[in-house]
Structures are given as structure tokens and as C-alpha cells.
Design a protein around this motif. Structure first.
Motif, PDB file in Angstrom:
ATOM      1  N   LEU A 143     -13.119  16.134   9.080  1.00 36.59           N
ATOM      2  CA  LEU A 143     -13.410  15.038   8.158  1.00 36.59           C
ATOM      3  C   LEU A 143     -13.676  15.537   6.750  1.00 36.59           C
ATOM      4  N   ILE A 144     -14.412  16.610   6.603  1.00 35.92           N
ATOM      5  CA  ILE A 144     -14.697  17.143   5.269  1.00 35.92           C
ATOM      6  C   ILE A 144     -13.393  17.508   4.560  1.00 35.92           C
ATOM      7  N   ASP A 145     -12.510  18.219   5.250  1.00 35.49           N
ATOM      8  CA  ASP A 145     -11.218  18.570   4.657  1.00 35.49           C
ATOM      9  C   ASP A 145     -10.427  17.323   4.297  1.00 35.49           C
ATOM     10  N   GLY A 146     -10.468  16.307   5.163  1.00 37.94           N
ATOM     11  CA  GLY A 146      -9.759  15.061   4.892  1.00 37.94           C
ATOM     12  C   GLY A 146     -10.275  14.367   3.650  1.00 37.94           C
ATOM     13  N   LEU A 147     -11.590  14.360   3.470  1.00 38.42           N
ATOM     14  CA  LEU A 147     -12.180  13.734   2.282  1.00 38.42           C
ATOM     15  C   LEU A 147     -11.844  14.510   1.015  1.00 38.42           C
ATOM     16  N   VAL A 148     -11.882  15.822   1.099  1.00 37.42           N
ATOM     17  CA  VAL A 148     -11.512  16.650  -0.054  1.00 37.42           C
ATOM     18  C   VAL A 148     -10.051  16.397  -0.424  1.00 37.42           C
ATOM     19  N   ASP A 149      -9.178  16.380   0.568  1.00 37.98           N
ATOM     20  CA  ASP A 149      -7.753  16.128   0.326  1.00 37.98           C
ATOM     21  C   ASP A 149      -7.528  14.742  -0.268  1.00 37.98           C
ATOM     22  N   ALA A 150      -8.255  13.742   0.212  1.00 37.85           N
ATOM     23  CA  ALA A 150      -8.099  12.372  -0.284  1.00 37.85           C
ATOM     24  C   ALA A 150      -8.416  12.283  -1.769  1.00 37.85           C
ATOM     25  N   GLN A 151      -9.365  13.079  -2.224  1.00 38.35           N
ATOM     26  CA  GLN A 151      -9.755  13.029  -3.632  1.00 38.35           C
ATOM     27  C   GLN A 151      -8.701  13.611  -4.573  1.00 38.35           C
ATOM     28  N   ALA A 152      -7.733  14.331  -4.016  1.00 38.95           N
ATOM     29  CA  ALA A 152      -6.688  14.941  -4.854  1.00 38.95           C
ATOM     30  C   ALA A 152      -5.850  13.881  -5.567  1.00 38.95           C
ATOM     31  N   ILE A 205       0.869  -1.174   0.000  1.00 34.62           N
ATOM     32  CA  ILE A 205       0.000   0.000   0.000  1.00 34.62           C
ATOM     33  C   ILE A 205       0.907   1.225   0.000  1.00 34.62           C
ATOM     34  N   ALA A 206       0.625   2.190  -0.843  1.00 37.39           N
ATOM     35  CA  ALA A 206       1.444   3.404  -0.935  1.00 37.39           C
ATOM     36  C   ALA A 206       1.201   4.310   0.273  1.00 37.39           C
ATOM     37  N   ASP A 207       2.256   4.955   0.718  1.00 34.13           N
ATOM     38  CA  ASP A 207       2.170   5.908   1.828  1.00 34.13           C
ATOM     39  C   ASP A 207       1.355   7.133   1.425  1.00 34.13           C
ATOM     40  N   GLY A 208       0.904   7.867   2.429  1.00 36.31           N
ATOM     41  CA  GLY A 208       0.100   9.057   2.204  1.00 36.31           C
ATOM     42  C   GLY A 208       0.828  10.190   1.530  1.00 36.31           C
ATOM     43  N   ASP A 209       2.154  10.180   1.548  1.00 38.69           N
ATOM     44  CA  ASP A 209       2.900  11.274   0.928  1.00 38.69           C
ATOM     45  C   ASP A 209       3.283  10.998  -0.523  1.00 38.69           C
ATOM     46  N   VAL A 210       2.862   9.860  -1.078  1.00 41.22           N
ATOM     47  CA  VAL A 210       3.150   9.549  -2.476  1.00 41.22           C
ATOM     48  C   VAL A 210       2.222  10.373  -3.351  1.00 41.22           C
ATOM     49  N   ASP A 211       2.788  11.098  -4.306  1.00 42.43           N
ATOM     50  CA  ASP A 211       2.004  11.957  -5.197  1.00 42.43           C
ATOM     51  C   ASP A 211       1.784  11.212  -6.508  1.00 42.43           C
ATOM     52  N   ASP A 212       0.653  10.556  -6.625  1.00 39.42           N
ATOM     53  CA  ASP A 212       0.311   9.781  -7.804  1.00 39.42           C
ATOM     54  C   ASP A 212      -1.213   9.724  -7.887  1.00 39.42           C
ATOM     55  N   VAL A 213      -1.746   8.957  -8.807  1.00 37.32           N
ATOM     56  CA  VAL A 213      -3.191   8.799  -8.935  1.00 37.32           C
ATOM     57  C   VAL A 213      -3.520   7.355  -8.569  1.00 37.32           C
ATOM     58  N   PHE A 214      -4.474   7.179  -7.662  1.00 34.78           N
ATOM     59  CA  PHE A 214      -4.780   5.875  -7.097  1.00 34.78           C
ATOM     60  C   PHE A 214      -6.197   5.427  -7.415  1.00 34.78           C
ATOM     61  N   ASP A 215      -6.380   4.104  -7.470  1.00 36.95           N
ATOM     62  CA  ASP A 215      -7.706   3.511  -7.651  1.00 36.95           C
ATOM     63  C   ASP A 215      -8.522   3.592  -6.364  1.00 36.95           C
ATOM     64  N   VAL A 216      -7.828   3.414  -5.237  1.00 37.32           N
ATOM     65  CA  VAL A 216      -8.482   3.337  -3.933  1.00 37.32           C
ATOM     66  C   VAL A 216      -7.658   4.109  -2.910  1.00 37.32           C
ATOM     67  N   ILE A 217      -8.344   4.872  -2.072  1.00 38.02           N
ATOM     68  CA  ILE A 217      -7.711   5.529  -0.935  1.00 38.02           C
ATOM     69  C   ILE A 217      -8.242   4.845   0.323  1.00 38.02           C
ATOM     70  N   GLY A 247     -12.746   6.384  -8.790  1.00 41.99           N
ATOM     71  CA  GLY A 247     -12.100   5.662  -7.700  1.00 41.99           C
ATOM     72  C   GLY A 247     -12.939   5.653  -6.435  1.00 41.99           C
ATOM     73  N   VAL A 248     -12.443   4.923  -5.444  1.00 44.08           N
ATOM     74  CA  VAL A 248     -13.172   4.708  -4.199  1.00 44.08           C
ATOM     75  C   VAL A 248     -12.324   5.141  -3.007  1.00 44.08           C
ATOM     76  N   VAL A 249     -12.963   5.786  -2.050  1.00 45.18           N
ATOM     77  CA  VAL A 249     -12.339   6.062  -0.757  1.00 45.18           C
ATOM     78  C   VAL A 249     -12.974   5.113   0.250  1.00 45.18           C
ATOM     79  N   TRP A 250     -12.150   4.337   0.924  1.00 48.30           N
ATOM     80  CA  TRP A 250     -12.620   3.532   2.052  1.00 48.30           C
ATOM     81  C   TRP A 250     -12.257   4.274   3.313  1.00 48.30           C
ATOM     82  N   LEU A 251     -13.261   4.862   3.951  1.00 46.24           N
ATOM     83  CA  LEU A 251     -13.071   5.571   5.209  1.00 46.24           C
ATOM     84  C   LEU A 251     -13.214   4.549   6.326  1.00 46.24           C
ATOM     85  N   LEU A 252     -12.145   4.363   7.097  1.00 47.64           N
ATOM     86  CA  LEU A 252     -12.139   3.413   8.198  1.00 47.64           C
ATOM     87  C   LEU A 252     -12.165   4.177   9.509  1.00 47.64           C
ATOM     88  N   SER A 253     -13.163   3.879  10.329  1.00 47.12           N
ATOM     89  CA  SER A 253     -13.339   4.546  11.613  1.00 47.12           C
ATOM     90  C   SER A 253     -13.482   3.483  12.696  1.00 47.12           C
TER      91      SER A 253
END
Length: 147
Positions: free
Chosen positions: A79-88, A56-68, A94-100
Motif C-alpha cells: 500500500l505504501i508503494d501504491g500511494l507513493v506511485d499514485a502521487q506521481a 475516468i483516465a486509465d492508470g497508464d495515462v501519463d498526465d497530471v490529475f486533480d484526483v486519483i 490533489g486528492v487520492v481516494w483510496l477505495l477498499s
């Protein structure tokens, strides 16, 4: 303990067959992890790596991903800011899996709060799963991609 997914070592335990399967990942999916901390479920991470066939790629990798894969707790940033940032770094469709953390565990975020934050961030919750023993998973996609 490691501070990033790239420094993890393989688990020696036998993982349950279903661990990671309910996230709908497949071999070749390119996955980035954000919010990694000492409390993440390492067996789930290892199962995901086994499914996708790579680290799994680290959070600081600047690339385009299928899944976050986004580990998020109530005391994390907005959380809103985190979701917006994740979409970058998320590819279109693609899909974001938010784990809480699950209910009654430290850091738990209510499903209502997630459902409220998602549309503001331009996303939609499509499903929820029990991702690991102590973690709930929320599948989020862009509003135009409900599949």
C-alpha cells in the motif's frame, strides 16, 4: 468484462443521486483510476464520470490529475508503494481516494493499516466515506494540504 475504464459502456440503471457525490468531485475534475479489476463498482465509476463530465483516465495515462481513484485490496502490492506511485501523477493539492472493500468483505484493508501507511507515503487521511455498497473510501492528501 472490460480491463480498463476507457472500455466501459454506460450503465442503463438509474443511479442514486448521492452515488459519487460524497467524494466531493465536481464538473471538470480530471480523474485517473488505478487498480481497476472485475470487482470495482461500475455504478460508482459511471456516477463519477457523470459528475466530472468525461471518462475516468486509465492508470497508464501519463498526465497530471486533480484526483486519483485508487481501488486497493489486501492482496494488492504494498500500500505504501501504491500511494507513493499514485502521487506521481497527482497535481499539487490533489486528492487520492483510496477505495477498499468494506469490513468483512474479501480484500478488506483495516482503517488502522491505511492510517499507518499514509504518513509513510507522505499523505494524511482527512475523511472516510461509504463510497459504494461494497467499498469504503478514504480521502488522502499531501501532508502540507489538509484542506
Amino acid at each position: 468484462m472490460s480491463n480498463s475504464s476507457s472500455e466501459r459502456t454506460s450503465s442503463t440503471s438509474t443511479l442514486p443521486n448521492e452515488l459519487g457525490q460524497n467524494l466531493g468531485l465536481a464538473a471538470g475534475d480530471y480523474v485517473q483510476e488505478i487498480g481497476y479489476d472485475d470487482d470495482v463498482d461500475l455504478d460508482l465509476c459511471q456516477a463519477i464520470e457523470n459528475i466530472i463530465g468525461e471518462k475516468i483516465a486509465d492508470g497508464d495515462v501519463d498526465d497530471v490529475f486533480d484526483v486519483i481513484l485508487m481501488w486497493w485490496r489486501s492482496d494488492d502490492d504494498d500500500l505504501i508503494d501504491g500511494l507513493v506511485d499514485a502521487q506521481a501523477t497527482l497535481k499539487e493539492g490533489g486528492v487520492v481516494w483510496l477505495l477498499s472493500p468494506k469490513a468483512s468483505r474479501p480484500g478488506h484493508i483495516s482503517p488502522a493499516d491505511i492510517s499507518e501507511a499514509a504518513p509513510t507515503a507522505g499523505m494524511h487521511v482527512t475523511s472516510t466515506v461509504s463510497a459504494a455498497e461494497h467499498w469504503a473510501g478514504f480521502r488522502l492528501v499531501g501532508k502540507k494540504n489538509y484542506s
